[in-house]
Design a protein around this motif. Structure first.
Motif, PDB file in Angstrom:
ATOM      1  N   LEU A   1       0.860  -1.243  -0.250  1.00 16.41           N
ATOM      2  CA  LEU A   1      -0.094  -0.024   0.137  1.00 16.41           C
ATOM      3  C   LEU A   1       1.058   1.279   0.235  1.00 16.41           C
ATOM      4  CD1 LEU A   1      -2.935   0.697   0.122  1.00 16.41           C
ATOM      5  CD2 LEU A   1      -2.665   0.993   2.594  1.00 16.41           C
ATOM      6  N   VAL A   2       1.743   1.265   0.865  1.00 13.50           N
ATOM      7  CA  VAL A   2       2.865   2.415   1.061  1.00 13.50           C
ATOM      8  C   VAL A   2       3.535   2.493  -0.555  1.00 13.50           C
ATOM      9  CG1 VAL A   2       4.836   3.278   2.078  1.00 13.50           C
ATOM     10  CG2 VAL A   2       2.868   2.386   3.578  1.00 13.50           C
TER      11      VAL A   2
ATOM     12  N   VAL B   1      -0.145  -8.712  -5.344  1.00 16.88           N
ATOM     13  CA  VAL B   1       0.081  -7.341  -4.966  1.00 16.88           C
ATOM     14  C   VAL B   1      -1.340  -6.661  -4.980  1.00 16.88           C
ATOM     15  CG1 VAL B   1       1.107  -5.199  -5.542  1.00 16.88           C
ATOM     16  CG2 VAL B   1       2.182  -7.244  -5.517  1.00 16.88           C
ATOM     17  N   ARG B   2      -2.009  -6.906  -6.131  1.00 12.73           N
ATOM     18  CA  ARG B   2      -3.407  -6.052  -6.278  1.00 12.73           C
ATOM     19  C   ARG B   2      -4.278  -6.496  -5.049  1.00 12.73           C
ATOM     20  NH1 ARG B   2      -3.594  -7.352 -11.740  1.00 12.73           N
ATOM     21  NH2 ARG B   2      -3.278  -5.220 -12.845  1.00 12.73           N
TER      22      ARG B   2
ATOM     23  N   ARG C   1      -7.100  -5.515   0.124  1.00 14.81           N
ATOM     24  CA  ARG C   1      -7.355  -5.779   1.482  1.00 14.81           C
ATOM     25  C   ARG C   1      -6.978  -4.788   2.449  1.00 14.81           C
ATOM     26  NH1 ARG C   1      -5.538 -10.817  -0.226  1.00 14.81           N
ATOM     27  NH2 ARG C   1      -3.663 -11.001   1.298  1.00 14.81           N
ATOM     28  N   ALA C   2      -5.859  -4.323   2.037  1.00 13.30           N
ATOM     29  CA  ALA C   2      -5.410  -3.336   2.984  1.00 13.30           C
ATOM     30  C   ALA C   2      -6.189  -1.944   3.030  1.00 13.30           C
ATOM     31  CB  ALA C   2      -3.912  -2.681   2.503  1.00 13.30           C
ATOM     32  N   LYS C   3      -6.905  -1.550   1.987  1.00 16.17           N
ATOM     33  CA  LYS C   3      -7.869  -0.434   1.653  1.00 16.17           C
ATOM     34  C   LYS C   3      -8.996  -0.847   2.482  1.00 16.17           C
ATOM     35  CE  LYS C   3      -7.835   0.237  -2.728  1.00 16.17           C
ATOM     36  NZ  LYS C   3      -7.990   0.691  -4.140  1.00 16.17           N
ATOM     37  N   GLU C   4      -9.265  -2.094   2.128  1.00 13.40           N
ATOM     38  CA  GLU C   4     -10.742  -2.566   3.115  1.00 13.40           C
ATOM     39  C   GLU C   4     -10.655  -2.457   4.435  1.00 13.40           C
ATOM     40  OE1 GLU C   4     -11.654  -6.442   1.952  1.00 13.40           O
ATOM     41  OE2 GLU C   4     -12.890  -5.678   0.205  1.00 13.40           O
TER      42      GLU C   4
END
Length: 152
Positions: free
Chosen positions: A110-111, A134-135, A140-143
Motif C-alpha cells: 500500500l505504501v 499485490v493487487r 485488502r489493506a484498503k478494506e
C-alpha cells in the motif's frame, strides 16, 4: 555504472527509500543504518545490475532484504525505542495510526503504491510476488483501513 551516477540516484531516491525502510522497521536509527548498509551492498554489487533503468527497483529490493535482516537480528529483544510513535506531521493522525496497525504484508504494498508511486508490476518485482497478489493485498489493506476509519 560510475560513482557520480550511483550517488546521484541514491540521493534522488533517498526519501522514498527512507519511507520504505520506516514502513518495515518503524525506528529512525534502524532506518538510517539500513540505508547505509543498503548503499554499501549496492555499491559492492553494482556490477550485478544489468539494466540501469531498474536501479530504483533494484535498490528497493536490496533495502527490503536489509530491513528484514535487521528485523531478524532485533527479534531477540524489544527496546522502548522500537515502539512506534504516531507521526506528528501526518495529515490525518487517525489514518497514520490505522496504517500502522496493518500487518506489514498489507502495509508495504500500500505504501509503495500510494506514497511512492510504484506500479503494481514494479511492486510485484520488488516484493517478488505475482501482480495479482499485490493487487489483492492492496485491496485488502484498503478494506481494512476503511473499516477501521469508519469505526472511529
Amino acid at each position: 555504472m560510475d560513482k557520480d551516477f550511483f550517488v546521484r540516484e541514491i540521493e534522488v531516491h533517498s526519501g522514498m527509500l527512507y519511507r520504505v525502510a520506516y514502513t518495515i522497521l518503524r525506528n529512525d536509527d534502524a532506518c538510517k543504518d539500513a540505508l547505509q548498509e543498503m548503499a554499501l551492498k549496492a555499491w559492492e554489487k553494482r556490477g550485478a545490475l544489468r539494466e540501469p533503468g531498474f536501479f530504483r527497483t533494484w535498490l528497493t529490493r536490496i533495502l527490503i532484504n536489509t530491513c528484514y535482516d535487521t528485523q531478524r537480528k532485533r527479534r531477540r529483544y524489544v527496546s522502548i525505542e522500537d515502539i512506534p510513535e504516531p507521526q506528528a506531521d501526518a495529515p490525518d493522525p487517525s489514518l497514520a495510526l490505522a496504517l500502522q496497525s496493518l500487518p506489514e504484508k498489507l502495509r508495504l504494498p500500500l505504501v509503495l503504491h500510494y506514497s511512492e508511486g510504484l506500479s503494481y508490476a514494479e511492486i510485484a518485482g520488488v516484493l517478488r510476488l505475482p501482480t495479482a497478489t499485490v493487487r489483492g493485498r492492496i485491496h485488502r489493506a484498503k478494506e481494512r483501513l476503511r473499516k477501521e476509519l469508519d469505526a472511529q
